[in-house]
Design an enzyme around this catalytic site. Structure first.
Site, short mmCIF file in Angstrom:
data_model
loop_
_atom_site.label_atom_id
_atom_site.label_comp_id
_atom_site.label_asym_id
_atom_site.label_seq_id
_atom_site.Cartn_x
_atom_site.Cartn_y
_atom_site.Cartn_z
N GLU A 80 0.84 -1.19 0.00
CA GLU A 80 0.00 0.00 0.00
C GLU A 80 0.88 1.25 0.00
O GLU A 80 0.37 2.36 0.11
CB GLU A 80 -0.95 -0.01 1.19
CG GLU A 80 -0.26 0.01 2.53
CD GLU A 80 -1.29 0.05 3.64
OE1 GLU A 80 -1.66 -1.03 4.10
OE2 GLU A 80 -1.72 1.15 4.03
N CYS A 112 -3.60 -3.60 4.42
CA CYS A 112 -2.77 -4.67 4.99
C CYS A 112 -3.25 -6.07 4.59
O CYS A 112 -2.64 -7.06 4.96
CB CYS A 112 -2.74 -4.56 6.50
SG CYS A 112 -2.11 -2.98 7.05
N HIS A 234 -3.00 -9.91 12.46
CA HIS A 234 -2.39 -8.70 11.89
C HIS A 234 -2.03 -7.76 13.03
O HIS A 234 -2.84 -7.50 13.92
CB HIS A 234 -3.37 -8.03 10.92
CG HIS A 234 -2.94 -6.64 10.56
ND1 HIS A 234 -1.70 -6.38 10.02
CD2 HIS A 234 -3.56 -5.44 10.70
CE1 HIS A 234 -1.58 -5.07 9.83
NE2 HIS A 234 -2.68 -4.47 10.24
P1 HMG Z 1 -4.09 7.10 21.10
O1 HMG Z 1 -5.31 7.93 20.99
O2 HMG Z 1 -2.82 7.81 21.26
O3 HMG Z 1 -4.10 6.11 22.26
O4 HMG Z 1 -4.07 6.16 19.80
P2 HMG Z 1 -5.00 5.92 23.55
O5 HMG Z 1 -5.14 7.20 24.28
O6 HMG Z 1 -6.25 5.16 23.23
O7 HMG Z 1 -4.03 4.95 24.33
C1 HMG Z 1 -3.64 3.74 23.80
C2 HMG Z 1 -3.53 2.75 24.97
O8 HMG Z 1 -2.46 3.18 25.81
C3 HMG Z 1 -4.77 2.69 25.85
O9 HMG Z 1 -4.91 1.36 26.28
C4 HMG Z 1 -4.38 3.55 27.05
O10 HMG Z 1 -5.07 3.22 28.25
C5 HMG Z 1 -2.91 3.22 27.17
P3 HMG Z 1 -6.20 0.52 25.83
O11 HMG Z 1 -7.38 1.25 26.32
O12 HMG Z 1 -6.18 0.47 24.30
O13 HMG Z 1 -5.98 -0.82 26.46
N1 HMG Z 1 -2.12 4.25 27.87
C6 HMG Z 1 -1.14 3.97 28.74
N2 HMG Z 1 -0.66 2.80 29.19
C7 HMG Z 1 0.37 2.86 30.10
N3 HMG Z 1 0.90 4.03 30.56
C8 HMG Z 1 0.43 5.20 30.12
C9 HMG Z 1 -0.63 5.21 29.18
N4 HMG Z 1 -1.31 6.19 28.55
C10 HMG Z 1 -2.22 5.58 27.75
N5 HMG Z 1 0.97 6.34 30.57
C11 HMG Z 1 -3.84 4.34 18.35
C12 HMG Z 1 -3.57 4.84 19.73
C13 HMG Z 1 -3.34 2.92 18.21
C14 HMG Z 1 -5.32 4.38 18.07
C15 HMG Z 1 -3.05 5.22 17.35
O14 HMG Z 1 -1.69 4.95 17.47
C16 HMG Z 1 -3.46 5.03 15.90
O15 HMG Z 1 -4.49 5.55 15.48
N6 HMG Z 1 -2.65 4.29 15.06
C17 HMG Z 1 -2.90 4.15 13.64
C18 HMG Z 1 -4.12 3.32 13.29
C19 HMG Z 1 -4.00 1.89 13.72
O16 HMG Z 1 -2.92 1.35 13.90
N7 HMG Z 1 -5.16 1.19 13.81
C20 HMG Z 1 -5.17 -0.21 14.16
C21 HMG Z 1 -6.36 -0.97 13.61
S1 HMG Z 1 -6.53 -0.70 11.84
C22 HMG Z 1 -5.35 -1.77 11.13
O17 HMG Z 1 -4.87 -2.64 11.76
C23 HMG Z 1 -4.98 -1.49 9.71
C24 HMG Z 1 -3.67 -0.76 9.50
O18 HMG Z 1 -2.58 -1.64 9.69
C25 HMG Z 1 -3.64 -0.14 8.09
C26 HMG Z 1 -3.92 -1.03 6.91
O19 HMG Z 1 -4.77 -1.91 6.89
O20 HMG Z 1 -3.30 -0.75 5.88
C27 HMG Z 1 -3.49 0.40 10.44
#
Ligand code: HMG
Length: 373
Positions: A80, A112, A234
């Site tokens: 991609e 992906c 994945h």
């Molecule tokens: P965010 O908003 O920064 O994270 O985005 P958050 O605030 O939800 O925190 C993440 C986790 O960290 C949470 O845990 C928090 O509690 C924890 P959870 O509720 O998930 O269990 N946390 C902490 N833990 C310990 N100490 C701390 C602390 N603070 C918070 N101090 C997000 C995170 C992954 C959403 C972001 O990085 C993102 O959007 N990434 C890109 C999209 C993505 O990877 N999506 C995944 C599913 S889609 C997919 O797999 C397809 C893809 O590969 C693309 C394709 O297909 O081509 C992406």
């Protein structure tokens, strides 16, 4: 006739950014990255490395144990992060590998998911052409805008597999559960170099798709969850895969499948198959005859749950020490270099190596120029 994965290998950049460095610069508690999203490092790519150069390295390793290379008459390149809307990136890889010109070459795209689509095509193709071998490559360099929540989930790598009859690593099972739906959770318009995403929506749709696919897989196979011996999911970031694992199989540990992705970051099309290599390399017991459940998710979205049976003698096809060394030998770069790499620049007076034999030397008159070392 048994059809499946006869050989498999991966490759990634020679350079790594520690997420503790990124956390300090972004003013984020490092625990959010290493515990919250489950990532400690990510591969980062200097301008002389791209989806082709890492793909050539992965593919060279994958075909090294294939005796009759002339039987490879199809090359499918799944990505991609393509740089060309017309010419298939696979043509460069085919050229640098010196494969037979009696060969079909084309690219596939669906976020992906695309390597899984390639495997399904290869399975049918080999069923119709039993003496053919198909080389499948998944290669991605994943970039999000800086200072976004996606930034710590960047990364990149290439995986390469040869699909043939009488495979030596894993045999395809005939069952699948598939689910597709139109959703704007992650996309990259053709004018953009960085992906756009809705992180929460994507995570929600990943898990929802997985539940539907798994139910359809169980219903078509007449198997139960207890029949799955090992699992790969994945892994856009390791916490996502761990959440998925807990949702399907409350007590199963999937750490062995995540050892490499925790250090590479998201490698999109390659990610699920690097989980598979990590599982094979890091599982101490004999996996022969065991069933591995595979969940593939590509945003946008297409998802599939399918399974593989591990072949007797598979361990002879593994290169675990070399894989671990490739990751531990990556050179750590500074935050300044990370920012330069993002702009296709490097530190002056420092030479950046390629992981394999091919270097991207520049883009002249809109043509990519590669040299072989
Ligand atoms: P965010 O908003 O920064 O994270 O985005 P958050 O605030 O939800 O925190 C993440 C986790 O960290 C949470 O845990 C928090 O509690 C924890 P959870 O509720 O998930 O269990 N946390 C902490 N833990 C310990 N100490 C701390 C602390 N603070 C918070 N101090 C997000 C995170 C992954 C959403 C972001 O990085 C993102 O959007 N990434 C890109 C999209 C993505 O990877 N999506 C995944 C599913 S889609 C997919 O797999 C397809 C893809 O590969 C693309 C394709 O297909 O081509 C992406």
């Amino acid at each position: 006739m048994k059809i499946g994965i006869d050989s498999i290998a991966f490759s990634t950049s020679k350079y790594v950014l520690k997420l503790s460095t990124l956390a300090a610069k972004r003013g984020v508690d490092y625990a959010k990255y290493c515990v919250g999203i489950g990532q400690t490092e990510m591969s980062v790519f200097p301008p002389n490395e791209d989806i082709v150069t890492i793909a050539v390295d992965a593919a060279e390793k994958a075909i090294a144990k294939v005796e009759d290379k002339n039987a490879i008459d199809m090359v499918i390149f799944a990505s991609e992060s393509s740089f060309d809307l017309s010419k298939a990136a696979g043509i460069y890889v085919h050229h640098f590998l010196g494969l037979s010109d009696n060969c079909r070459i084309f690219d596939l795209k669906q976020a992906c998911y695309s390597v899984t689509a390639a495997l399904q095509m290869a399975k049918s193709y080999v069923a119709c052409n039993p003496n053919s071998k198909v080389l499948i490559i998944g290669s991605d360099v994943v970039k999000y805008s800086k200072n976004t929540s996606g930034e710590p989930t960047q990364g990149g790598a290439a995986v390469a597999m040869v699909v043939s009859k009488n495979p030596r690593i894993a045999e395809f099972e005939p069952y699948s559960g598939v689910y597709s739906t139109e959703i704007m959770d992650f996309w990259r318009p053709i004018y953009a170099t960085e992906a756009i995403f809705d992180g929460k929506l994507s995570a929600h749709n990943y898990l929802k798709s997985m539940d539907i696919c798994f139910e359809r897989y169980l219903s078509s196979s007449k198997l139960s969850a207890q029949d799955i011996d090992y699992s790969c999911f994945h892994s856009p970031f390791c916490k996502m895969a761990r959440k998925a694992g807990r949702q399907l199989f409350p007590n199963k540990n999937i750490d062995n499948s995540l050892a490499y992705n925790e250090l590479i970051g998201n490698s999109c099309s390659a990610s699920l198959y690097i989980c598979f290599i990590s599982l094979l390399d890091n599982t101490p017991e004999d996996m022969s005859g065991k069933r591995v459940g595979m969940f593939s998710y590509g945003s946008g979205s297409v998802a599939e749950y399918f399974s593989l049976i591990i072949c007797n003698g598979y361990a002879d096809m593994l290169t675990a020490n070399a894989n671990r060394e490739m990751l531990s030998n990556r050179a750590e770069i500074s935050f300044e270099e990370y920012e330069l790499f993002r702009n296709n620049q490097t530190l002056k007076n420092k030479v950046y190596e390629n992981v394999g034999k091919v270097t991207l030397t520049g883009i002249i008159n809109d043509k990519r120029e590669y040299v072989v070392r």
